[in-house]
Enzyme design. Structure first.
Site, PDB file in Angstrom:
ATOM      1  N   GLU A 196      22.951   2.582  -9.776  1.00 43.08           N
ATOM      2  CA  GLU A 196      22.506   3.928 -10.167  1.00 43.08           C
ATOM      3  C   GLU A 196      21.004   4.024  -9.950  1.00 43.08           C
ATOM      4  OE1 GLU A 196      24.976   5.484 -13.799  1.00 43.08           O
ATOM      5  OE2 GLU A 196      24.317   3.456 -14.210  1.00 43.08           O
ATOM      6  N   ASP A 215      28.100  -1.266 -21.343  1.00 44.20           N
ATOM      7  CA  ASP A 215      28.165   0.119 -20.866  1.00 44.20           C
ATOM      8  C   ASP A 215      28.957   0.241 -19.559  1.00 44.20           C
ATOM      9  OD1 ASP A 215      27.423   2.899 -20.989  1.00 44.20           O
ATOM     10  OD2 ASP A 215      26.050   2.511 -19.321  1.00 44.20           O
ATOM     11  N   HIS A 258      34.097   0.010 -16.612  1.00 43.87           N
ATOM     12  CA  HIS A 258      34.264   0.510 -15.244  1.00 43.87           C
ATOM     13  C   HIS A 258      34.464  -0.615 -14.219  1.00 43.87           C
ATOM     14  CE1 HIS A 258      33.163   4.205 -16.987  1.00 43.87           C
ATOM     15  NE2 HIS A 258      31.862   4.103 -16.876  1.00 43.87           N
ATOM     16  N   LYS A 303      35.268   6.823 -24.127  1.00 42.06           N
ATOM     17  CA  LYS A 303      34.539   5.574 -24.343  1.00 42.06           C
ATOM     18  C   LYS A 303      33.256   5.881 -25.130  1.00 42.06           C
ATOM     19  CE  LYS A 303      31.136   4.898 -20.915  1.00 42.06           C
ATOM     20  NZ  LYS A 303      30.358   4.011 -20.147  1.00 42.06           N
ATOM     21  N   LYS A 353      38.776   8.947 -10.336  1.00 45.96           N
ATOM     22  CA  LYS A 353      38.164   9.214  -9.032  1.00 45.96           C
ATOM     23  C   LYS A 353      39.206   9.037  -7.932  1.00 45.96           C
ATOM     24  CE  LYS A 353      33.460   7.870 -10.199  1.00 45.96           C
ATOM     25  NZ  LYS A 353      32.755   9.114  -9.963  1.00 45.96           N
ATOM     26  N   HIS A 375      36.589   7.516 -16.957  1.00 44.31           N
ATOM     27  CA  HIS A 375      36.625   8.523 -15.897  1.00 44.31           C
ATOM     28  C   HIS A 375      36.620   7.900 -14.503  1.00 44.31           C
ATOM     29  CE1 HIS A 375      32.255   7.989 -16.121  1.00 44.31           C
ATOM     30  NE2 HIS A 375      32.250   8.347 -14.859  1.00 44.31           N
TER      31      HIS A 375
HETATM   32  P1  NAD Z   1      27.356  15.442 -28.291  1.00 44.63           P
HETATM   33  O1  NAD Z   1      26.501  14.850 -29.362  1.00 44.63           O
HETATM   34  O2  NAD Z   1      26.719  16.268 -27.232  1.00 44.63           O
HETATM   35  O3  NAD Z   1      28.477  16.357 -28.982  1.00 44.63           O
HETATM   36  C1  NAD Z   1      29.152  15.965 -30.154  1.00 44.63           C
HETATM   37  C2  NAD Z   1      30.086  17.089 -30.595  1.00 44.63           C
HETATM   38  O4  NAD Z   1      30.722  16.659 -31.802  1.00 44.63           O
HETATM   39  C3  NAD Z   1      29.395  18.420 -30.927  1.00 44.63           C
HETATM   40  O5  NAD Z   1      30.237  19.468 -30.487  1.00 44.63           O
HETATM   41  C4  NAD Z   1      29.364  18.421 -32.459  1.00 44.63           C
HETATM   42  O6  NAD Z   1      29.405  19.721 -33.033  1.00 44.63           O
HETATM   43  C5  NAD Z   1      30.649  17.694 -32.765  1.00 44.63           C
HETATM   44  N1  NAD Z   1      30.624  17.119 -34.112  1.00 44.63           N
HETATM   45  C6  NAD Z   1      29.735  16.211 -34.607  1.00 44.63           C
HETATM   46  N2  NAD Z   1      30.043  15.947 -35.899  1.00 44.63           N
HETATM   47  C7  NAD Z   1      31.145  16.672 -36.202  1.00 44.63           C
HETATM   48  C8  NAD Z   1      31.946  16.826 -37.366  1.00 44.63           C
HETATM   49  N3  NAD Z   1      31.685  16.174 -38.499  1.00 44.63           N
HETATM   50  N4  NAD Z   1      33.010  17.652 -37.310  1.00 44.63           N
HETATM   51  C9  NAD Z   1      33.302  18.336 -36.184  1.00 44.63           C
HETATM   52  N5  NAD Z   1      32.583  18.233 -35.028  1.00 44.63           N
HETATM   53  C10 NAD Z   1      31.519  17.420 -35.060  1.00 44.63           C
HETATM   54  O7  NAD Z   1      28.191  14.232 -27.677  1.00 44.63           O
HETATM   55  P2  NAD Z   1      28.818  14.148 -26.204  1.00 44.63           P
HETATM   56  O8  NAD Z   1      27.791  13.653 -25.256  1.00 44.63           O
HETATM   57  O9  NAD Z   1      29.536  15.397 -25.890  1.00 44.63           O
HETATM   58  O10 NAD Z   1      29.840  12.928 -26.376  1.00 44.63           O
HETATM   59  C11 NAD Z   1      31.077  13.031 -27.072  1.00 44.63           C
HETATM   60  C12 NAD Z   1      31.808  11.684 -26.955  1.00 44.63           C
HETATM   61  O11 NAD Z   1      32.081  11.395 -25.597  1.00 44.63           O
HETATM   62  C13 NAD Z   1      30.997  10.492 -27.470  1.00 44.63           C
HETATM   63  O12 NAD Z   1      31.882   9.557 -28.023  1.00 44.63           O
HETATM   64  C14 NAD Z   1      30.384   9.905 -26.212  1.00 44.63           C
HETATM   65  O13 NAD Z   1      30.119   8.525 -26.339  1.00 44.63           O
HETATM   66  C15 NAD Z   1      31.506  10.142 -25.232  1.00 44.63           C
HETATM   67  N6  NAD Z   1      31.067  10.232 -23.829  1.00 44.63           N
HETATM   68  C16 NAD Z   1      30.162  11.164 -23.440  1.00 44.63           C
HETATM   69  C17 NAD Z   1      29.787  11.248 -22.107  1.00 44.63           C
HETATM   70  C18 NAD Z   1      28.808  12.294 -21.616  1.00 44.63           C
HETATM   71  O14 NAD Z   1      28.586  12.356 -20.401  1.00 44.63           O
HETATM   72  N7  NAD Z   1      28.236  13.113 -22.484  1.00 44.63           N
HETATM   73  C19 NAD Z   1      30.334  10.358 -21.161  1.00 44.63           C
HETATM   74  C20 NAD Z   1      31.271   9.418 -21.579  1.00 44.63           C
HETATM   75  C21 NAD Z   1      31.625   9.370 -22.918  1.00 44.63           C
END
Ligand code: NAD
Length: 484
Positions: free
Chosen positions: A216, A235, A240, A148, A182, A178
Site C-alpha cells: 500500500e 491488520d 487477508h 473485521k 474481489k 472483503h
Molecule cells: P464508524 O465509527 O465510522 O461508525 C460506527 C457506527 O456505529 C456509527 O454509525 C455509530 O452511530 C454507530 N454506533 C456507535 N455506537 C453505537 C451504539 N451504542 N448503538 C448504535 N449505534 C452505534 O466506524 P466504521 O469505520 O463505519 O466501522 C464499523 C465497523 O467496521 C468497525 O468494526 C470497523 O473495524 C469495521 N471496518 C471498517 C472499515 C472501514 O473502511 N471503515 C473496513 C473494515 C472494517
C-alpha cells in the site's frame, strides 16, 4: 461479454452503524450499484440504525451525498437515485439500551430474508445480538454480517465467536473479509480448478516458491489508534494474506459449496508450520516527502508496532512440503499493488547450454490495480545469431479480455452483500478458520514481545526494509518488483 444478473429474493437489510464510514463509503454504494444493475427491486428495504437522532429524510440526504461521492457515475441518474432512496429508511437506536428497538421491529416485513449488518465496533456485537434476540427480531431466515477485526488474538476471537454462537447458528453468521469478494480472488479458484493446465503443476515438484505481496502507498492516517494496537501482522497477514494463501494452497474441494471450500482452507491453515524468528522481517516507515514517520504518526517515540512485515511460511503437507511461501505487506511503499506470484522451477535440463541462462515460468495473479493474470513463458529471442532465450508475458487483463462492460468490475462489497441475501457463505470466513489463523499468528507476536523485537526503519516510497531482500537472497531468490 455482458455478465448475467440473477435477481435476489426480497429482503430487509438492517445496517447497524448506518451513519458510519463503512456504511456510507462501501455498503450503501454497493447496494445502490446492485439496485441500478437490477439485482434487487422495489420490494426490498434497507433500514439503517444508529445512535444519531436523524429523521429518515435527513438520512436519505446523507446517503445521496455519499452516493454522489462513492458511486458517481450511477448517482447521476436521478431517477434511479430517487427510486433507491425510497427503499432506504432510518431508525435512531442504541445498542446499549432498549431505545428505538420497537420502532425497528414495526418496520420489518414478515416472511422474507432478514439480514442484520453489524457495521459497528466489535464491542457492540454482543449487545446487538442480545437485543435482536430479546426483541424477537430473528426469524429462521435471519443472517448476521460482522466486519473485521474478528478479535485481537485467539482468546478474543474465541470470545467473539462464543458471543455470536450464543444467539445465532454458524450457518447464519457471515464474517466479511472483503478481499474474498474481489473478482480476481474468486478467479483464483476458477483458474486453478477450471483449467487442466495448471493443477498438475501446482505442487512442490514444479513450484519453486510462491510470493504474496499486498503493498500500500497509504500510511495509517485516521486509524492511528487502532493500527498501533494491531500492526501489519494482525491488520493484514492474519486475515487477508492468510486467505490468499489458503486459496492458492488448498486442495480442490469436492464441490463449490461453502463448507467444502472452507474445510479445505482450514486444512491449509492447520498445516502451517510455526514461523522461525529469523524468517520474519518487521519494519516501520520513516519520515519522507509523504509525511511523518510511523512513530510520529502514532505519537509514540518508542512504538514497536510494525507497519511492514515479510515472512517465509511452510505448509507441511504432501503437496507443499519444501515449497516456501513468502508473504509481505506494508504501508507507505513504492506502489499500491496486490499480487500473487507463483514461481515455477527451472527446466530440469537446458538443451541450449549454459549461455542461454536460467529461465523459469512465473504466473502472476494481480488483484489490484488492473486485475488480471500474466504467465511468463520463455521463447527464442527473435533474429539470427544463435539461440538466445527471452522471457515474455502472456498477458490477460480482464478488462481487455472481457470487454468494456467489465472495465468497471463490481466492488467486493457488491458481491458479498448479495451473497448474504442469497444465503451463500462460500466467500465468508467460518469461526474455526478465524481461530486457526489466530492460533498460527499468536506465537509469532508473542515471540516478538518476549524478545523485545524492534522493527527496522524503511524509507517511505521504498519496497520495505533491506532485510526483506536478504530473507529471499539467503535462499537464492528475489522478490518480484512492486509495480503499480
Ligand atoms: P464508524 O465509527 O465510522 O461508525 C460506527 C457506527 O456505529 C456509527 O454509525 C455509530 O452511530 C454507530 N454506533 C456507535 N455506537 C453505537 C451504539 N451504542 N448503538 C448504535 N449505534 C452505534 O466506524 P466504521 O469505520 O463505519 O466501522 C464499523 C465497523 O467496521 C468497525 O468494526 C470497523 O473495524 C469495521 N471496518 C471498517 C472499515 C472501514 O473502511 N471503515 C473496513 C473494515 C472494517
Amino acid at each position: 461479454m455482458v455478465s448475467r444478473v440473477i435477481p435476489v429474493d426480497p429482503f430487509d437489510l438492517i445496517i447497524f452503524g448506518g451513519t458510519g464510514d463503512l456504511a456510507q463509503r462501501k455498503i450503501l454504494p454497493a447496494l445502490f450499484r446492485r439496485f441500478c444493475a437490477g439485482q434487487w427491486h422495489e420490494d426490498a428495504q434497507i433500514i439503517a440504525a444508529a445512535r444519531a437522532n436523524h429523521t429518515a429524510e435527513e438520512f436519505r440526504e446523507m446517503v445521496a451525498e455519499s452516493l454522489r461521492q462513492h458511486a458517481p457515475r450511477r448517482a447521476q441518474d436521478s431517477r434511479a437515485l430517487t427510486r433507491f432512496l425510497l427503499r432506504v429508511d432510518y431508525v435512531p437506536l442504541d445498542a446499549m439500551t432498549a431505545e428505538g428497538w420497537d420502532v425497528l421491529s414495526e418496520k420489518l416485513s414478515p416472511n422474507r430474508v432478514r439480514a442484520f449488518y453489524f457495521s459497528v465496533g466489535p464491542s457492540l456485537f454482543g449487545p446487538l445480538a442480545e437485543r435482536v434476540r430479546a426483541h424477537d427480531l430473528a426469524t429462521d431466515d435471519t443472517r448476521v454480517v460482522v466486519e473485521k477485526p474478528f478479535g485481537h488474538d485467539l482468546d478474543s476471537a474465541r470470545a467473539l465467536n462464543a458471543t455470536l454462537a450464543a444467539h445465532f447458528d454458524e450457518s447464519q453468521i457471515y464474517r466479511i473479509d472483503h478481499y474474498l469478494g474481489k473478482e480476481t480472488v474468486q478467479n483464483l479458484m476458477a483458474v486453478r480448478f477450471g483449467n487442466m493446465l495448471f493443477e498438475p503443476l501446482w505442487n512442490s515438484q514444479y513450484v519453486d516458491h510462491i510470493q504474496i505481496t499486498v503493498a500500500e502507498t497509504v500510511g495509517i492516517s485516521g486509524r492511528e489508534e487502532y493500527y498501533e494496537r494491531a500492526g501489519a501482522m494482525r491488520d493484514m497477514v492474519q486475515n487477508h494474506l492468510m486467505q490468499l494463501l489458503c486459496l492458492i494452497a488448498m486442495e480442490p474441494p469436492a464441490k463449490f459449496d461453502p463448507d467444502a471450500v472452507r474445510d479445505e482452507k482450514l486444512k491449509v491453515i492447520r498445516a502451517l508450520d510455526p514461523v522461525e524468528p529469523h524468517h520474519i522481517v518487521r519494519g516501520q516507515f520513516a519520515a519522507g516527502p509523504e509525511g511523518a514517520g510511523y512513530r510520529d504518526c502514532v505519537g509514540n517515540p518508542r512504538s514497536t508496532t510494525e507497519s511492514y512485515v515479510a515472512l517465509k511460511a511452510h505448509i507441511s503437507n504432501w503437496r507443499w512440503a519444501g515449497t516456501p511461501f513468502y508473504l509481505r505487506t506494508g504501508k507507505r511503499l513504492v506502489a499500491r499493488s496486490s499480487v500473487i506470484n507463483v514461481m515455477f522451477k527451472d527446466a530440469p535440463h537446458s538443451i541450449f547450454g549454459e549461455e542461454a541462462g536460467r529461465h523459469a515460468n512465473a504466473l502472476s495473479i494481480r488483484l489490484q490495480p488492473n486485475e488480471g493474470i500474466t504467465l511468463k513463458v520463455t521463447i527464442k529471442e527473435p533474429g539470427p545469431g544463435g539461440m538466445r532465450l527471452v522471457d515474455v508475458p502472456l498477458d490477460m487483463s480482464f478488462a481487455e479480455a472481457l470487454g468494456p462492460e467489465n472495465q468497471d468490475p463490481p466492488d467486493a462489497y457488491e458481491r458479498l452483500v448479495m451473497d448474504v441475501i442469497r444465503g451463500n457463505q462460500t466467500l465468508f470466513m467460518r469461526g474455526d478458520e478465524v481461530e486457526a489463523a489466530w492460533a498460527w499468528t499468536d506465537p509469532i507476536i508473542a515471540g516478538w514481545l518476549a524478545r523485545g523485537d524492534v522493527p527496522k526503519p524503511y524509507d517511505s516510497g521504498s519496497t520495505g526494509p533491506g532485510d526483506a531482500e536478504l530473507l529471499m537472497k539467503r535462499d537464492g531468490r528475489r522478490w518480484q518488483g512492486i509495480k503499480p
